[in-house]
Each structure stands twice: as structure tokens, then as C-alpha cells.
Design a protein around this motif. Structure first.
Motif, PDB file in Angstrom:
ATOM      1  N   ARG A  16       0.733  -1.283   0.038  1.00  0.00           N
ATOM      2  CA  ARG A  16       0.016  -0.210  -0.041  1.00  0.00           C
ATOM      3  C   ARG A  16       0.984   1.299  -0.031  1.00  0.00           C
ATOM      4  N   ILE A  21      -3.319   0.956  -3.609  1.00  0.00           N
ATOM      5  CA  ILE A  21      -2.636  -0.607  -3.556  1.00  0.00           C
ATOM      6  C   ILE A  21      -1.952  -0.946  -4.672  1.00  0.00           C
ATOM      7  N   THR A  90       0.806  -7.701   4.198  1.00  0.00           N
ATOM      8  CA  THR A  90       0.619  -6.459   3.688  1.00  0.00           C
ATOM      9  C   THR A  90       1.750  -5.580   4.335  1.00  0.00           C
ATOM     10  N   ASP A  92       2.864  -0.922   4.185  1.00  0.00           N
ATOM     11  CA  ASP A  92       3.297   0.135   3.301  1.00  0.00           C
ATOM     12  C   ASP A  92       4.741   0.823   3.716  1.00  0.00           C
ATOM     13  N   ILE A 131      -8.072  -3.602   3.449  1.00  0.00           N
ATOM     14  CA  ILE A 131      -7.958  -2.088   3.292  1.00  0.00           C
ATOM     15  C   ILE A 131      -8.412  -1.572   4.597  1.00  0.00           C
TER      16      ILE A 131
END
Ligand code: 8WT
Length: 156
Positions: A16, A21, A90, A92, A131
Motif C-alpha cells: 500500500r 494499492i 501487507t 506500506d 484495506i
């Protein structure tokens, strides 16, 4: 009880950046023609995390040391005894610029413009949970690639 003879352990990484994304267009093999996260098989002797980092690097040349597992999804295909145990991770935080490879063509998508019509059918159910920062567990029973016969999904 789902009687399958074996499991394949896979990783699926969603990177992300703010409200975007990163997805990759699979260029060949299983799932070709669909946007998906980056990932693949976990090799013997590899941890889930090592496998996820390796696949991310191999498939789009991004490096991340802060991948976190947020989901576990079992994908079953009717008639196929192998169940795909897919670990969804995931982050970021990453280094590098996404680069196209033989496997994948990477592209950033705004989270309110995710190409679900060109993705695996189950993604529209679990990706919104990722998300929103939820942890989740799911099971999807596919018939072929274009039909979901049954699914369960819960946040944990
Ligand atoms: C990483 S391999 C993979 N198999 C899949 N099956 C169903 N939906 C997905 N998103 C899938 N990804």
C-alpha cells in the motif's frame, strides 16, 4: 469437514502507498489475465515471511522488511483435491520502484478504483477487509475460475 488430500501453501502480498494499492497483472500461468497481489508458493525450508519477501522481490523488484500477515484464506477448486492455503500479507513500508517482470506487470490502483472485474471473484469480499485494517480468515469454494459455489469470511 472438507476432505482434501493435500495443501499448497501460498503467499499473497498487497503493498500500500497512501490510498493506493499495488497490484500485478499476471502475464502467464495460473491466474493469467487477472490483477492480483504478488506471491506464490512457499518453498521447503522457507518461512511464510521469507517466501513473501522473495516473491515480492522476484515479481516486481520491491523490497519490504515489514510485511505483516493479516489474513488466511483457503481456496478450494471443485474437483481439485489440493487446497490453496493462502497467507495474505501487507505493508506500506517498502523500498524500490515497482518494475515489470516476465510474471507480472505492476500498477498502482486507488482503493476506490480496484479492478475487481479483472480479479479473482473472491477478492471483492476479502480485499476491503485488508484495506480497512482488519484481520480475517476465509474459505472460498470455486467451480472453475469464474464461479464461487460457497464462501465463509470472518474478521478475527
Ligand atoms: C496467489 S495465488 C491465488 N490463488 C487464488 N485463488 C483465488 N483468489 C485469489 N486471489 C488467488 N490468488
Amino acid at each position: 469437514v472438507r476432505s482434501t488430500t493435500s495443501r499448497k501453501v501460498l503467499t499473497l502480498v498487497i503493498i500500500r502507498k497512501g490510498s493506493d494499492i499495488l497490484l500485478g497483472m499476471k502475464k502467464r500461468g495460473f491466474g493469467a489475465g487477472k490483477w492480483n497481489g504478488f506471491g506464490g508458493k512457499v518453498e521447503p525450508g522457507e518461512t511464510i515471511l521469507e517466501a513473501a519477501k522473495r516473491e515480492l522481490q522476484e515479481e516486481c523488484h520491491l523490497r519490504s522488511d515489514s510485511l505483516r500477515e493479516v489474513g488466511l484464506i483457503e481456496f478450494e477448486f471443485k474437483g481439485d483435491p489440493v487446497l490453496e492455503e493462502t497467507h495474505v500479507l501487507t505493508s506500506d513500508v517498502f523500498e524500490g520502484e515497482p518494475k515489470e517482470t516476465e510474471e507480472m506487470r505492476p500498477q498502482w490502483f486507488s482503493i476506490d478504483n480496484i479492478p475487481y472485474h479483472q480479479m479473482w471473484l473472491g477478492d471483492k469480499y476479502w480485499l476491503p477487509l485488508l484495506i480497512q485494517g482488519e484481520q480475517f480468515k476465509g474459505y472460498f469454494l470455486f467451480e472453475g475460475e469464474e464461479k464461487i459455489l460457497n464462501y465463509e469470511l470472518k474478521t478475527s
